[in-house]
Design an enzyme around this catalytic site. Structure first.
Site, PDB file in Angstrom:
ATOM      1  N   ASP A 139       0.843  -1.192   0.000  1.00  0.00           N
ATOM      2  CA  ASP A 139       0.000   0.000   0.000  1.00  0.00           C
ATOM      3  C   ASP A 139       0.882   1.246   0.000  1.00  0.00           C
ATOM      4  O   ASP A 139       1.638   1.485   0.937  1.00  0.00           O
ATOM      5  CB  ASP A 139      -0.899  -0.018   1.241  1.00  0.00           C
ATOM      6  CG  ASP A 139      -1.976   1.055   1.203  1.00  0.00           C
ATOM      7  OD1 ASP A 139      -1.934   1.915   0.298  1.00  0.00           O
ATOM      8  OD2 ASP A 139      -2.857   1.036   2.082  1.00  0.00           O
ATOM      9  N   HIS A 171      -0.530   4.273  -0.170  1.00  0.00           N
ATOM     10  CA  HIS A 171      -1.331   5.225   0.609  1.00  0.00           C
ATOM     11  C   HIS A 171      -1.311   6.632   0.020  1.00  0.00           C
ATOM     12  O   HIS A 171      -1.497   7.623   0.735  1.00  0.00           O
ATOM     13  CB  HIS A 171      -0.842   5.262   2.058  1.00  0.00           C
ATOM     14  CG  HIS A 171      -1.939   5.080   3.072  1.00  0.00           C
ATOM     15  ND1 HIS A 171      -2.280   6.015   4.006  1.00  0.00           N
ATOM     16  CD2 HIS A 171      -2.790   4.037   3.273  1.00  0.00           C
ATOM     17  CE1 HIS A 171      -3.273   5.573   4.754  1.00  0.00           C
ATOM     18  NE2 HIS A 171      -3.605   4.380   4.323  1.00  0.00           N
ATOM     19  N   GLU A 195      -1.172  -0.805  -4.092  1.00  0.00           N
ATOM     20  CA  GLU A 195      -2.415  -0.088  -3.822  1.00  0.00           C
ATOM     21  C   GLU A 195      -2.194   1.422  -3.732  1.00  0.00           C
ATOM     22  O   GLU A 195      -1.222   1.877  -3.132  1.00  0.00           O
ATOM     23  CB  GLU A 195      -3.009  -0.600  -2.506  1.00  0.00           C
ATOM     24  CG  GLU A 195      -4.273   0.109  -2.058  1.00  0.00           C
ATOM     25  CD  GLU A 195      -4.831  -0.491  -0.787  1.00  0.00           C
ATOM     26  OE1 GLU A 195      -5.526   0.239  -0.057  1.00  0.00           O
ATOM     27  OE2 GLU A 195      -4.580  -1.693  -0.520  1.00  0.00           O
ATOM     28  N   GLU A 210     -10.279   2.878  -2.342  1.00  0.00           N
ATOM     29  CA  GLU A 210     -10.837   3.091  -1.016  1.00  0.00           C
ATOM     30  C   GLU A 210     -11.351   4.515  -0.836  1.00  0.00           C
ATOM     31  O   GLU A 210     -12.183   4.775   0.029  1.00  0.00           O
ATOM     32  CB  GLU A 210      -9.805   2.776   0.065  1.00  0.00           C
ATOM     33  CG  GLU A 210      -8.633   3.734   0.137  1.00  0.00           C
ATOM     34  CD  GLU A 210      -7.623   3.339   1.201  1.00  0.00           C
ATOM     35  OE1 GLU A 210      -7.723   3.843   2.325  1.00  0.00           O
ATOM     36  OE2 GLU A 210      -6.747   2.517   0.896  1.00  0.00           O
ATOM     37  N   ASP A 267     -14.958   0.425  -0.797  1.00  0.00           N
ATOM     38  CA  ASP A 267     -15.206   0.108   0.602  1.00  0.00           C
ATOM     39  C   ASP A 267     -16.711   0.034   0.814  1.00  0.00           C
ATOM     40  O   ASP A 267     -17.430   0.981   0.492  1.00  0.00           O
ATOM     41  CB  ASP A 267     -14.578   1.184   1.499  1.00  0.00           C
ATOM     42  CG  ASP A 267     -14.574   0.805   2.969  1.00  0.00           C
ATOM     43  OD1 ASP A 267     -15.669   0.494   3.494  1.00  0.00           O
ATOM     44  OD2 ASP A 267     -13.508   0.852   3.599  1.00  0.00           O
ATOM     45  N   HIS A 281     -12.019  -2.931   0.117  1.00  0.00           N
ATOM     46  CA  HIS A 281     -11.285  -2.328   1.235  1.00  0.00           C
ATOM     47  C   HIS A 281     -12.123  -2.511   2.493  1.00  0.00           C
ATOM     48  O   HIS A 281     -13.323  -2.279   2.489  1.00  0.00           O
ATOM     49  CB  HIS A 281     -11.080  -0.848   0.928  1.00  0.00           C
ATOM     50  CG  HIS A 281     -10.357  -0.071   1.964  1.00  0.00           C
ATOM     51  ND1 HIS A 281     -10.998   0.756   2.862  1.00  0.00           N
ATOM     52  CD2 HIS A 281      -9.035   0.040   2.237  1.00  0.00           C
ATOM     53  CE1 HIS A 281     -10.105   1.332   3.637  1.00  0.00           C
ATOM     54  NE2 HIS A 281      -8.900   0.922   3.288  1.00  0.00           N
TER      55      HIS A 281
END
Length: 381
Positions: free
Chosen positions: A183, A185, A209, A235, A257, A284
């Site tokens: 990830d 982020h 991700e 997400e 999500d 997610h």
């Protein structure tokens, strides 16, 4: 059947639950929350309840349309998350009223079990390696890790080497038969992501991700073209229309999500849209038991599903744990790295209402950390 009340519960460590009651005694549970903005979503749920009380909860699609469109200003994470939790609760009621699990109402199961992964924290190679070993011992066959801690938009050679070293340490623990996702982020710039991801390719991550922030979705295609590593995101995307440009850019994995992207109703449609782009679904879900149960119901019935995130034992849930709010923990077991399909009506999760009401009396005020670079400027968390 009519809806008689909509309640919300602010439960530690950082979640918001909702409960929809009916005049026939059937109750549905949902999880509407934006982490760090739970009180704001709670207010949105209260406003949306004006559209629900007195209505037939079994008209799930009609109520979804009302909640998302019966106001001039639409969309955004707060409203989409409020709708998401309420939608989960409506599907829960519909399934219970018919004595059927939600996945059956979505067309029936296409698999008998759902592979799950767990998050591992830590910024140093030894820390993530130890965390990966613990997850393997718990039965998981896949983990997800941060690519880095605090990092600049254009990382130094040393920082890039650190990203590779962390992944290498985890790969050594997992071996070749297990998977690791990385990830980013949104902490890297587009140019940095294009440079770093190819260096990770020899370690075979399952996917990378959110390599760039969602506001730069129009640049995702440049990242995809730079490497053969599968790219995932979603997400912080809340509708089909927001996923469309990401899919057009060539992402391999869509990660809506269930507590943010309009609930079961919208995520089911996002999955179908992703299928037309030969993309897979990996919802997610670093949240609570209702969000996870909702995600699993979609996974049971979705052909292009890949893997499911779950937060049992996640490192930042210190005040409470996902299983603290369920009466029966057995359905969430994953001894072989997968959760078996269940056929209990609705979402199939038995919420401990007494525990939820007690937790709401304590409440929480969770906020995500605020990071700064060494020069004092803002850093992406």
């Amino acid at each position: 059947m009519k809806i008689t009340s909509v309640e919300t519960f602010l439960v530690p460590p950082r979640w918001l639950f909702c409960r929809i009651a009916t005049d026939e005694g059937i109750v549905g549970w949902g999880e509407p929350v934006v982490e760090g903005r739970a009180e704001t979503v709670r207010a949105a749920v209260d406003e949306l309840s004006d559209l629900l009380v007195g209505q037939d909860p079994r008209r799930v699609e009609d109520l979804w349309q009302l909640m998302t469109k019966a106001a001039f200003y639409r969309g955004g994470p707060v409203l989409s998350s409020a709708v998401a939790g309420l939608d989960q609760a409506l599907w829960d009621i519909l399934g219970k009223s018919l004595g059927a699990p939600v996945h059956q109402l979505l067309g029936g199961a296409v698999r008998d079990e759902v592979r799950v992964y767990g998050w591992i924290g830590g910024d140093e190679p030894s820390a993530v390696a130890d965390a990966a070993a613990q997850q393997v011992e718990s039965g998981l066959t896949a983990v997800k890790m941060n690519g880095s801690g605090r990092i600049g938009r254009m990382p130094t050679r040393q920082e890039v080497d650190g990203v590779v070293a962390r992944l290498a340490a985890v790969r050594e623990v997992l071996g070749d038969s297990r998977d690791v996702a990385v990830d980013f982020h949104g902490r890297f710039g587009v140019a940095a992501a294009r440079r770093v991801i190819p260096e990770l390719a020899p370690l075979h991550p399952l996917f990378v991700e959110e390599p760039v922030l969602p506001e730069y979705t129009h640049r995702l295609g440049d990242v995809v073209e730079a490497s053969a590593v599968p790219i995932a995101c979603g997400e912080r995307l809340y509708s089909r229309t927001e996923f469309l440009p990401a899919l057009q850019a060539g992402i391999a994995v869509a990660q809506p999500d269930l507590s943010h992207a309009g609930g079961i109703s919208e995520v089911r449609r996002i999955a179908s849209l992703a299928e037309t782009f030969d993309a897979l679904l990996a919802p997610h879900c670093p949240l609570g038991p209702i969000a996870l149960a909702s995600s699993l119901q979609v996974a049971f019935a979705t052909p292009n599903f890949l893997i499911q995130e779950q937060s049992i034992g996640i490192h930042y849930n210190t005040d409470a744990e996902l299983l603290d709010y369920v009466l029966d923990r057995a359905p969430f077991a994953f001894p072989d790295g997968a959760i078996r399909r269940w056929d209990a009506p609705g979402l199939g999760v038995d919420i401990d209402e007494d525990a939820v009401r007690a937790a709401d009396r304590r409440g929480h005020r969770w906020r995500n950390p605020v990071w700064r670079h060494d020069d004092g400027s803002f850093a992406e968390w």
